[in-house]
Scaffold this active site. Structure first.
Site, PDB file in Angstrom:
ATOM      1  N   ARG A  70       0.814  -1.223   0.000  1.00 53.77           N
ATOM      2  CA  ARG A  70       0.000   0.000   0.000  1.00 53.77           C
ATOM      3  C   ARG A  70       0.848   1.275   0.000  1.00 53.77           C
ATOM      4  O   ARG A  70       0.437   2.300  -0.540  1.00 53.77           O
ATOM      5  CB  ARG A  70      -0.936  -0.022   1.211  1.00 53.77           C
ATOM      6  N   ILE A  96      -7.411   7.468  -0.681  1.00 49.76           N
ATOM      7  CA  ILE A  96      -7.264   6.017  -0.760  1.00 49.76           C
ATOM      8  C   ILE A  96      -8.038   5.438   0.419  1.00 49.76           C
ATOM      9  O   ILE A  96      -7.917   5.918   1.552  1.00 49.76           O
ATOM     10  CB  ILE A  96      -5.768   5.599  -0.717  1.00 49.76           C
ATOM     11  N   SER A  97      -8.871   4.448   0.160  1.00 49.09           N
ATOM     12  CA  SER A  97      -9.730   3.890   1.206  1.00 49.09           C
ATOM     13  C   SER A  97      -8.919   3.166   2.278  1.00 49.09           C
ATOM     14  O   SER A  97      -7.791   2.710   2.051  1.00 49.09           O
ATOM     15  CB  SER A  97     -10.738   2.913   0.594  1.00 49.09           C
ATOM     16  N   LYS A  98      -9.508   3.066   3.471  1.00 51.29           N
ATOM     17  CA  LYS A  98      -8.893   2.301   4.548  1.00 51.29           C
ATOM     18  C   LYS A  98      -8.670   0.853   4.103  1.00 51.29           C
ATOM     19  O   LYS A  98      -9.501   0.287   3.381  1.00 51.29           O
ATOM     20  CB  LYS A  98      -9.808   2.285   5.770  1.00 51.29           C
TER      21      LYS A  98
END
Length: 250
Positions: A70, A96-98
């Site tokens: 990530r 950016i999503s969790k």
């Protein structure tokens, strides 16, 4: 399943710059450590363990989350936070999503499917992180982004990972991508008041859409739509927070 279109693909979006390709196939494994302090596999192992403790149970999803680095998808200044369970800015007002949200939505998408999913469509490429995770779970991923700056950023982020089954498209995600239909799954990283009919039309029988949807009162909830030969089954799940779903390109 119909034969996939050739690449590069061209979406019929009038405002799209004619001189540039709208699809960037990205040619599956991470490169050597990037040297930003997040190159130890141990940090991803800890993230995956946390996801498992929080209820993510599908071994395919956990493995995919462990393989995709990530920190490569966020700015260097934010890399130290890459494996925390938090959303991070990626520019142009997007995030950016969790990791927990990416894993949850991916698990919902593959639920009930043995092995890999077939061809899937992602609405909202963003920085490309979720597309990379989905590339580990599906035979083919088409990911569409309406913001040129993010489309280009995702292409640059994904190119070193050499994922030949992930294809990036620049265009209006609300229209989906009919040339790749029918899809074995559709997943969205932006939420509107309703799931666009184009997505439903492009979904294969027996497949599902996983998307945030705005409900009365202003909150968003994660919704799963399952398409059968007779109906569209809707399941409303937990509250989430995503950027608004918008039409057009920019």
């Amino acid at each position: 399943m119909t034969k996939r279109p050739g690449f590069p693909a061209r979406l019929q979006t009038p405002a799209a710059p004619p001189a540039r390709s709208n699809a960037a196939p990205v040619a599956s494994r991470p490169l050597a450590p990037s040297g930003v302090g997040m190159d130890s596999e141990a940090v991803r192992v800890r993230m995956v363990a946390r996801l498992a403790a929080e209820g993510i149970a599908d071994p395919r999803v956990l493995a995919a989350m462990g393989r995709i680095e990530r920190h490569r998808f966020v700015d260097t200044a934010l890399a130290i936070q890459a494996y925390e369970d938090t959303s991070l800015p990626i520019g142009l007002g997007q995030t950016i999503s969790k990791p927990s949200v990416v894993a949850r939505m991916a698990e919902l998408l593959v639920q009930g499917v043995q092995g890999r999913l077939g061809r899937i469509l992602e609405i909202g490429t963003g920085c490309g992180y979720q597309a990379a995770v989905l590339g580990e779970l599906a035979t083919e991923v088409y990911s569409i982004e309406r913001l040129r700056g993010l489309h280009d950023k995702a292409r640059d982020n994904l190119r070193p990972l050499r994922l030949p089954n992930v294809h990036l498209l620049f265009g209006d995600g609300m229209q989906g991508y009919a040339k790749g239909a029918p899809y074995a799954g559709i997943i969205a990283a932006a939420g509107g008041e309703a799931v666009p009919q184009a997505w439903v039309d492009q979904l294969a029988i027996g497949a599902r859409i996983v998307a945030p949807v705005a409900l009365p009162g202003g909150r968003q909830s994660l919704v799963v739509l399952e398409k059968t030969a007779r109906e569209l089954r809707r399941t409303v799940l937990e509250t989430v927070q995503f950027v608004p779903l918008k039409s057009g390109i920019a």
